[in-house]
Design a protein around this motif. Structure first.
Motif, PDB file in Angstrom:
ATOM      1  N   ALA A 152     -30.117  37.281 -40.748  1.00 52.65           N
ATOM      2  CA  ALA A 152     -30.571  37.851 -39.475  1.00 52.65           C
ATOM      3  C   ALA A 152     -32.063  37.623 -39.272  1.00 52.65           C
ATOM      4  O   ALA A 152     -32.546  37.582 -38.137  1.00 52.65           O
ATOM      5  N   ASP A 153     -32.824  37.478 -40.386  1.00 55.88           N
ATOM      6  CA  ASP A 153     -34.260  37.212 -40.294  1.00 55.88           C
ATOM      7  C   ASP A 153     -34.532  35.719 -40.201  1.00 55.88           C
ATOM      8  O   ASP A 153     -35.313  35.274 -39.348  1.00 55.88           O
ATOM      9  N   ALA A 154     -33.940  34.958 -41.080  1.00 60.02           N
ATOM     10  CA  ALA A 154     -34.116  33.507 -41.088  1.00 60.02           C
ATOM     11  C   ALA A 154     -32.898  32.901 -41.772  1.00 60.02           C
ATOM     12  O   ALA A 154     -32.672  33.137 -42.953  1.00 60.02           O
ATOM     13  N   ALA A 155     -32.114  32.136 -41.030  1.00 57.63           N
ATOM     14  CA  ALA A 155     -30.882  31.555 -41.556  1.00 57.63           C
ATOM     15  C   ALA A 155     -31.092  30.084 -41.858  1.00 57.63           C
ATOM     16  O   ALA A 155     -31.399  29.298 -40.966  1.00 57.63           O
ATOM     17  N   ALA A 156     -30.938  29.707 -43.121  1.00 59.57           N
ATOM     18  CA  ALA A 156     -31.122  28.312 -43.506  1.00 59.57           C
ATOM     19  C   ALA A 156     -29.951  27.450 -43.036  1.00 59.57           C
ATOM     20  O   ALA A 156     -30.093  26.236 -42.884  1.00 59.57           O
ATOM     21  N   TYR A 157     -28.785  28.085 -42.790  1.00 59.16           N
ATOM     22  CA  TYR A 157     -27.598  27.361 -42.343  1.00 59.16           C
ATOM     23  C   TYR A 157     -26.890  28.185 -41.266  1.00 59.16           C
ATOM     24  O   TYR A 157     -27.083  29.401 -41.153  1.00 59.16           O
ATOM     25  N   SER A 158     -26.079  27.506 -40.492  1.00 59.36           N
ATOM     26  CA  SER A 158     -25.220  28.185 -39.527  1.00 59.36           C
ATOM     27  C   SER A 158     -23.781  27.741 -39.763  1.00 59.36           C
ATOM     28  O   SER A 158     -23.517  26.610 -40.158  1.00 59.36           O
TER      29      SER A 158
ATOM     30  N   PRO B 206     -35.128  25.933 -42.184  1.00 59.82           N
ATOM     31  CA  PRO B 206     -35.399  25.709 -43.614  1.00 59.82           C
ATOM     32  C   PRO B 206     -36.163  26.852 -44.269  1.00 59.82           C
ATOM     33  O   PRO B 206     -36.152  26.983 -45.501  1.00 59.82           O
ATOM     34  N   LYS B 207     -36.811  27.696 -43.460  1.00 61.53           N
ATOM     35  CA  LYS B 207     -37.595  28.801 -44.023  1.00 61.53           C
ATOM     36  C   LYS B 207     -36.716  29.915 -44.585  1.00 61.53           C
ATOM     37  O   LYS B 207     -37.204  30.812 -45.267  1.00 61.53           O
ATOM     38  N   GLY B 208     -35.426  29.868 -44.290  1.00 59.11           N
ATOM     39  CA  GLY B 208     -34.537  30.939 -44.739  1.00 59.11           C
ATOM     40  C   GLY B 208     -34.072  30.801 -46.167  1.00 59.11           C
ATOM     41  O   GLY B 208     -33.382  31.691 -46.689  1.00 59.11           O
ATOM     42  N   MET B 209     -34.471  29.714 -46.880  1.00 55.82           N
ATOM     43  CA  MET B 209     -33.990  29.519 -48.234  1.00 55.82           C
ATOM     44  C   MET B 209     -34.987  28.673 -49.020  1.00 55.82           C
ATOM     45  O   MET B 209     -35.580  27.727 -48.479  1.00 55.82           O
ATOM     46  N   VAL B 210     -35.202  28.997 -50.280  1.00 53.39           N
ATOM     47  CA  VAL B 210     -36.087  28.232 -51.173  1.00 53.39           C
ATOM     48  C   VAL B 210     -35.242  27.686 -52.316  1.00 53.39           C
ATOM     49  O   VAL B 210     -34.464  28.420 -52.929  1.00 53.39           O
ATOM     50  N   ARG B 211     -35.401  26.384 -52.579  1.00 57.78           N
ATOM     51  CA  ARG B 211     -34.714  25.781 -53.718  1.00 57.78           C
ATOM     52  C   ARG B 211     -35.670  25.727 -54.899  1.00 57.78           C
ATOM     53  O   ARG B 211     -36.802  25.233 -54.774  1.00 57.78           O
TER      54      ARG B 211
END
Length: 655
Positions: free
Chosen positions: A602-608, A647-652
């Motif tokens: 809901a804040d930042a989704a890396a995928y839909s 891309p901001k919704g997830m860090v690898r």
């Protein structure tokens, strides 16, 4: 199981004697299986069968007001024999006796009240009535014989019965058919025992005098009325099928056989949906079943959680009726019930091919099976964790066209309001993302073998497997997308990678810092970028890192240095929710050491994940099978699409 059993014997008649009461002798039950009472063969244990009286009443059509005579019972443990005389004086009794003496093909039905029941399980066997019985089978272990009736229709074709009498023509004793048969065989009639004479008469059949036939023709009014009703019903059924009508009337078809012929003639062509011709005759009133009750019966029979049914809109009447159906529910009974729900005469089908042909036209069957399978699939689908939904934003798309998703990037710069109160126009930009639903599907078939085996499992096992594999397939599709890193989704330029960050205190700190330090703004210039303060919430790890993750987020204290005796408070305890996804290391290109830190979608989704019209589970339905398929076909499909988003919704993080 009914409270009363009626197992039958065919009745053949010899010539009638106007002076003495007609006598009869029948093998009423051969000890074999009876159909129509349950989905398994039903046997009566003759060793546990008792007669209620020394003299058993002989009735007409199990009607106590139509008293035909009396008889005695002989039970040798292997078969049931009844002998007696027909002495009834009532009008109805005399009419039936006269019909029988004139050759009407009555059958005899034995009425017995049911006592104890037991079951022979599949794979087991036992000796019963002098023969070996293999399970599954139902056994009436205790029953009491109440009466014997002459009926129009019966079921046990392995038994025989005979009413024996003599005939006179013009005062001279005529040779009976049995005597004629004895002469053909070279036997002398007077040298035969009474039993041998009776058996020969049973084989040969009998005749009646012309005077008797003429005097008793009036008694055929009941027979003519029944025939008239049969013909009238057949004419109603075959209004659009003149050829079937002529054959059915000429050959004496039953109403059931006629309707089956009509169902076959009106069976929809492959690729089309259709229904059998509606039955609107008065005889069908009160036989229609509620499809909701049938659904409850099937669901309970296939192990569905009964407590859920009360929350899914079924009425109390449907729940009660469904509970009563469930113990006897199998594939055959399901199809028969749906046929009755459509208003058809489908009480008994002895041939599975006929039943499959008829089932293709039952609209209620498609409705019931679709609902039952979807409930089973959905219940299983929801039991399996779908990790993808924890890290992706769920979208609803109206069709299969590419859909666009926009996300505002920066609300603008906040500035002091000058004298006069004039506000400055903010500079706002947005990011555009796309997604597109695709269709995935498969089929399955209830073939003739499953029908003969009465295998209801396909309505539970297969949809449950559909639900389970659908959840796994959705996860697998998403994981493959994550691993592939399509379009350099994870890149240093996006600020969403952490290198040399093995899962641990130091590695987790590096990943958290990378996510917290991300910036966004309306313009690409560094001066316009602002911290967006994304809060890390979740950690995604492969199976190899599950123990490390659980220890990192659940332990109160951790070893932080080379001295293994020294521990510090775990600052990350309870901070993040760990999710384990084995496909991260099992899929092609996967890694056992790479892990991911995610924000709330809901804040930042890396995928839909785009679901067609918002449906987040697979669909199952029955389809009209082609001519190449000997059975009932079902298909399942799942409409969704997965794509990269913010891309901001997830860090690898890599080790």
């Amino acid at each position: 199981m009914p409270d009363e059993l009626k197992f039958t014997a065919k009745v053949d008649l010899q010539a009638a004697d106007g002076e003495k009461p007609p006598r009869f002798e029948m093998v009423a039950y051969t000890g074999g299986p009876m159909a129509g009472f349950s989905r398994n063969p039903l046997f009566v244990d003759l060793s546990g069968l008792e007669a209620s009286k020394d003299q058993i009443p002989i009735l007409g059509e199990h009607d106590r007001t139509v008293r035909l005579g009396f008889g005695t019972v002989e039970n040798d443990g292997g078969r049931l024999t009844v002998r007696g005389e027909l002495v009834g004086s009532g009008e109805d009794a005399q009419a039936m006796i006269a019909d029988a003496r004139n050759g009407f093909p009555f059958e005899a039905s034995i009425g017995a009240s049911v006592g104890q029941m037991r079951r022979i399980k599949a794979g087991e066997s036992e000796t019963l009535n002098g023969r070996e019985i293999k399970g599954p089978a139902e056994v009436v272990a205790g029953a009491t014989l109440r009466e014997v009736s002459f009926v129009v229709n019966g079921a046990d074709r392995d038994t025989t019965a005979r009413i024996a009498a003599s005939a006179k023509r013009n005062g001279v004793q005529a040779m009976s058919e049995g005597e004629k048969l004895a002469a053909k065989l070279g036997l002398k009639w007077d040298d035969l025992t009474e039993t041998q004479q009776t058996n020969l008469e049973a084989q040969a059949g009998g005749v009646a005098t012309d005077d008797e036939i003429e005097a008793e023709m009036v008694t055929h009014r009941k027979l003519r009325a029944k025939e008239s009703r049969r013909v009238s019903t057949i004419e109603d059924l075959t209004e659009d099928h003149k050829e079937i009508r002529a054959t059915a009337i000429e050959e004496g078809w039953t109403v059931q056989k006629t309707e089956l012929a009509v169902l076959r003639a009106e069976r929809p062509k492959a690729g089309q949906f259709g229904s059998a011709r509606e039955n609107t005759r008065a005889e069908s009133k009160g036989r229609n079943l509620d499809t909701g009750a049938i659904e409850v019966g099937v669901l309970l029979a296939t192990g569905y959680d009964e407590s859920k049914l009360e929350k899914e809109g079924y009425t109390d009447q449907q729940l009660e009726a469904g509970r009563a159906m469930s113990p006897r529910m199998g594939l055959k009974n399901l199809i028969l019930a749906c046929g009755q729900a459509d208003g058809h005469y489908v009480d008994t089908f002895t041939d599975e091919g006929d039943l499959l042909n008829a089932a293709a036209s039952f609209t209620s069957l498609a409705s019931v099976t679709d609902n039952v399978m979807e409930k089973q699939a959905l219940a299983t689908y929801r039991r399996y964790p779908i990790t993808a939904l924890q890290f992706a934003r769920v979208l609803s798309v109206p069709d299969f066209k590419q859909a666009s998703i926009y996300r505002l990037r920066g609300a603008g710069e906040w500035r002091p309001v000058p004298e006069g109160g004039e506000l400055k126009q903010a500079e706002v930009a947005d990011d555009k993302y796309t997604n597109q639903a695709e269709t995935y599907g498969l089929t399955n078939t209830i073939d003739r073998k499953k029908l003969i085996n009465d295998d209801l499992g396909i309505l539970s096992d297969w949809p449950q497997e559909i639900g389970r594999t659908a959840a796994h397939f959705l996860n697998s599709t998403w994981v493959q997308r994550v691993i592939a890193n399509t379009g350099s989704h994870f890149a240093s330029g996006n600020g969403n990678v952490a290198t040399s960050a093995a899962l641990g205190l130091a590695g987790l700190a590096a990943a958290v810092k990378a996510m917290r330090n991300q910036q966004a703004g309306p313009r690409a210039k560094a001066a316009s970028q602002q911290s967006i303060a994304i809060e890390p919430r979740k950690v995604l790890v492969p199976s190899s890192l599950e123990a490390t993750a659980l220890g990192l987020f659940n332990s109160e204290r951790l070893i932080t240095g080379s001295d293994t005796t020294t521990t510090d408070s775990n600052i990350y305890r309870g901070r993040f929710t760990p999710y384990v996804e084995p496909r991260l290391e099992l899929e092609t290109g996967g890694s056992a050491t790479t892990w991911y830190l995610g924000a709330d979608p809901a804040d930042a989704a890396a995928y839909s994940i785009a679901f067609l019209r918002g449906r987040q589970q697979p669909t199952i339905e029955r389809v009209t099978e082609t001519g190449k398929v000997l059975g009932l076909m079902f298909r399942a499909w799942f409409d969704f699409g997965i794509n990269e988003m913010d891309p901001k919704g997830m860090v690898r993080a890599t080790a």
